[in-house]
Design a protein around this motif. Structure first.
Motif, PDB file in Angstrom:
ATOM      1  N   ILE B 127     -34.278  27.587  13.930  1.00  0.00           N
ATOM      2  CA  ILE B 127     -34.754  28.548  14.940  1.00  0.00           C
ATOM      3  C   ILE B 127     -34.505  29.998  14.524  1.00  0.00           C
ATOM      4  O   ILE B 127     -35.151  30.897  15.018  1.00  0.00           O
ATOM      5  CB  ILE B 127     -34.171  28.282  16.356  1.00  0.00           C
ATOM      6  CG1 ILE B 127     -32.648  28.412  16.366  1.00  0.00           C
ATOM      7  CG2 ILE B 127     -34.621  26.935  16.889  1.00  0.00           C
ATOM      8  CD1 ILE B 127     -32.088  28.559  17.760  1.00  0.00           C
ATOM      9  N   SER B 128     -33.556  30.215  13.604  1.00  0.00           N
ATOM     10  CA  SER B 128     -33.334  31.599  13.145  1.00  0.00           C
ATOM     11  C   SER B 128     -34.118  31.876  11.852  1.00  0.00           C
ATOM     12  O   SER B 128     -33.843  32.856  11.164  1.00  0.00           O
ATOM     13  CB  SER B 128     -31.838  31.859  12.937  1.00  0.00           C
ATOM     14  OG  SER B 128     -31.340  30.968  11.969  1.00  0.00           O
ATOM     15  N   GLU B 129     -35.064  31.035  11.541  1.00  0.00           N
ATOM     16  CA  GLU B 129     -35.999  31.202  10.412  1.00  0.00           C
ATOM     17  C   GLU B 129     -35.333  31.168   9.042  1.00  0.00           C
ATOM     18  O   GLU B 129     -35.926  31.583   8.055  1.00  0.00           O
ATOM     19  CB  GLU B 129     -36.808  32.508  10.563  1.00  0.00           C
ATOM     20  CG  GLU B 129     -37.752  32.503  11.751  1.00  0.00           C
ATOM     21  CD  GLU B 129     -38.606  33.738  11.849  1.00  0.00           C
ATOM     22  OE1 GLU B 129     -38.034  34.846  11.749  1.00  0.00           O
ATOM     23  OE2 GLU B 129     -39.829  33.617  12.004  1.00  0.00           O
ATOM     24  N   GLN B 130     -34.091  30.675   8.985  1.00  0.00           N
ATOM     25  CA  GLN B 130     -33.428  30.588   7.672  1.00  0.00           C
ATOM     26  C   GLN B 130     -34.119  29.552   6.792  1.00  0.00           C
ATOM     27  O   GLN B 130     -34.201  29.721   5.572  1.00  0.00           O
ATOM     28  CB  GLN B 130     -31.954  30.226   7.852  1.00  0.00           C
ATOM     29  CG  GLN B 130     -31.146  31.340   8.524  1.00  0.00           C
ATOM     30  CD  GLN B 130     -29.709  30.934   8.805  1.00  0.00           C
ATOM     31  OE1 GLN B 130     -29.040  30.357   7.974  1.00  0.00           O
ATOM     32  NE2 GLN B 130     -29.235  31.236   9.992  1.00  0.00           N
TER      33      GLN B 130
END
Lengths: 395, 263
Positions: B127-130
């Motif tokens: 969800i944090s695009e990592q």
């Protein structure tokens, strides 16, 4: 392949999430070695559009052509080769929170290049110094400020010296000084390395100074694509809010129409039954000098005061707006020569009694008043010019 | 008419959803296994995951194993004494642990301690695009994130199962010492009755459980964003819950299947 051929072509890209259409046939060209800006409203699909290029999102319909080859005909290996030429800076940075700043910047080098630890350290240190991150190199992303995180993401995007870099709102959350630094750094790197850059941003007009091409995404489509200069010169009302966003705030605050709205209003008067429209121009002599030497805020303070007086003076159904920074236009409704003369006299008398300068930091502002009658169907622009030609010095 | 058709439609949609998920999990797991080709670059991450999954779970495994063994000893003693067969307590405890309880309880403890944590970690990265960031760097996120965990789990689960069995048997011995003075017979009966096939059967289970637990945990976290009903922190929470529940269910199902083949 000629150099004039766009490096990346997006053709009729459509994308919907849970039935909500985000992109509706967006078409965009990204030219080789140029800085391409994409601007548009928040939540308008700018990031979604760019993520199609890097393969993070697959389009519902449409085609992406990279260097003349459509994505649909590419193998996984071909696409992997494209990705290794690109770098992406995410809007919310997407830093690895379990790694230090140094490790975050070094990650693409460690994973994709056969470099020694010493070489990696040198490259990372160079970027860290350029972006003034030396003090936080050993810290974790959560321990540093949002602005610093942005710079770490920028350093990570630049560290591999890619051919194509996608910047997703690189200056959001940065203070004005850092914003300028980021844009000037992108410009400087572009000059030095000649990469292809795609910048998604809301920083207007700053982006116009570094972008070669500006694209405006609105309602899922690209409604403008061209040079920043052409955009600035454009009279398309749909583009006005993008090019004059800052002025629109000032218009909102003063309650005066902007140039575009004013012209439309005057032309709407002309379309009505009345034969002639009484039009007065008030040239604020010295306003430019005040703006140049004393600042925009003082100029705005003047116009705000003026707008307040003008609103109380204007008859019912009349309108007022700023034609330029120093020309205020009042459209007072239908009338003839005698109405115009009376209106101008009233206006002159009103301004003589205002003593407006006492309100605004003791700055004196001279006013020249002119007037003209607009006949039905005449252009608002020429009528304003005619009124200005009759300007007399009153205060 | 509409109501009559609603139930089969819902059933069909659910079935398709399950088939799609199983297929996606299969591809995901296969990708993770194929990532082992470049194992040399993954060694530091594998070592870290061995530490995280294995070493950090050691305390809880030892504790649970000891008390499980003691409870087995207690229950076994009071059951066997009715048939004057308390001398067989060691065999009962050892066979229960080595064949069934050792691999199953170890897997369930590791689902709770490591599986949930892995699922949450990968979910947050999603969800944090990592994970997207890895993808844009042309780094295969499955190989980078999942493969080291799969390898580490395949190493740790059998080892922890072995520790669980040993400590459990020791726990049973303590029960036996407390309840009966004939404690010496405990180990001698284990030695004479426990076969190598019992031990290897337990290890086969632990390998299968390792693969199931770790791939399901990673899979649930990795596809957090596909969760239609929730997003963000709630999505991660649901993925973690789903990882724990699904892992437990599939461990027990696969336990039955493997046991039926081994028997």
């Amino acid at each position: 392949m000629s150099s004039a051929t766009p490096l990346i072509q997006l053709r009729n890209i459509s994308k919907a999430f849970s039935g909500r259409e985000i992109l509706r046939g967006a078409t965009l060209d990204i030219n080789r070695n140029e800085i391409t800006a994409i601007i548009g409203k928040s939540g308008g699909g700018k990031s979604v559009l760019v993520k199609h290029i890097i393969g993070l999102i697959t389009a519902d319909s449409g085609e992406i052509i990279f260097d003349g080859i459509p994505y649909s005909t590419m193998t996984r290996k071909d696409f992997s080769a494209i990705k290794s030429r690109c770098s992406y800076m995410f809007q919310n940075n997407a830093l690895f929170d379990s790694m230090t700043v140094f490790e975050n910047i070094a990650l693409p080098l460690r994973e994709k290049f056969q470099l020694s630890d010493k070489e990696i350290e040198e490259k990372v240190r160079a970027r860290i110094e350029q972006l003034e991150l030396g003090e936080v190199a050993g810290m974790y992303p959560k321990q540093i400020s949002g602005g610093m995180q942005k710079r770490v993401a920028l350093a990570r995007a630049l560290v591999t010296e890619p051919e194509i870099i996608f910047f997703d709102e690189p200056t959001t959350g940065l203070d004005p000084i850092r914003k300028k630094t980021v844009f000037s750094m992108i410009h400087r790197y572009h000059e030095a390395l000649n990469f292809t850059a795609v910048i998604i941003t809301h920083d207007i007009p700053d982006i116009f100074y570094i972008a070669h091409t500006v694209n405006i995404l609105d309602e899922g489509r690209i409604i403008y694509s061209g040079s920043p200069v052409s955009l600035e010169q454009s009279s398309d009302p749909g583009l006005y809010s993008y090019t004059h966003g800052h002025e629109m705030l000032l218009d909102e605050l003063t309650g005066l129409h902007n140039r575009l709205a004013l012209m439309r209003k005057i032309e709407a008067f002309g379309a009505q039954d009345s034969d002639q429209l009484v039009l007065a121009t008030v040239r604020l002599v010295g306003m430019r000098t005040i703006m140049d030497y004393k600042g925009e805020l003082l100029a705005h303070a003047f116009i705000s005061k003026l707008a307040k007086f003008v609103r109380s003076f204007l008859p019912q159904g009349a309108c007022a707006g700023m034609f330029s920074k120093e020309i205020l236009v009042l459209a007072a409704g239908s009338g003839d020569d005698s109405t115009l003369e009376m209106f101008l006299r009233q206006l002159a008398g009103y301004f003589q009694n205002l003593a407006i300068e006492t309100y605004c930091h003791k700055q004196r502002l001279q006013v020249e008043i002119g007037g003209a009658l607009i006949t039905k169907g005449a252009s608002a622009y020429s009528a304003i010019q005619e009124a200005l030609a009759t300007s007399k010095k009153y205060v | 008419m509409k109501n009559i058709l609603a139930f089969p439609a819902m059933l069909g949609a659910s079935s398709l959803g399950i088939i799609r998920n199983v297929g996606q999990w299969g591809v995901f797991s296969l990708t993770a296994l194929l990532g082992m080709v470049h194992i040399r670059r993954l060694i530091p991450k594998i070592l870290y995951n061995i530490y995280f999954i294995g070493f950090k779970s050691l305390n809880i495994i030892v504790l649970v194993a000891f008390f499980t063994g003691m409870v087995l000893g207690l229950q076994g003693y009071y059951t066997l004494i009715k048939f004057s067969a308390e001398g067989m307590l060691g065999v009962a405890v050892a066979l229960s642990l080595v064949r069934e309880l050792g691999p199953v309880l170890t897997a369930i403890m590791l689902i709770g301690r490591a599986g949930s944590s892995i699922s949450a970690e990968i979910g947050i990265m999603r969800i944090s695009e990592q994970i997207d960031a890895l993808s844009t760097m042309d780094v295969d996120p499955v190989r980078y994130l999942v493969t080291p965990k799969v390898i580490a789990a395949l190493i740790c689960f059998p080892l922890l199962t072995a520790i669980f069995n040993c400590v459990g048997i020791l726990g049973g011995y303590f029960s036996s010492v407390l309840l009966s003075s004939r404690s010496g017979i405990y180990f001698s009966k284990i030695q004479s009755s426990l076969l190598l096939s019992d031990v290897t059967g337990g290890f086969v289970k632990s390998y299968v459980f390792a693969f199931i637990v770790i791939t399901i945990s990673c899979y649930c976290g990795y596809y957090t964003h596909q969760n239609q009903s929730s997003a963000g922190a709630e999505g991660v929470s649901n993925s973690t819950t789903s990882a724990v529940v699904q892992s437990c269910v599939y461990v027990l199902i696969s336990d039955y299947v493997i046991t039926s083949f081994l028997m």
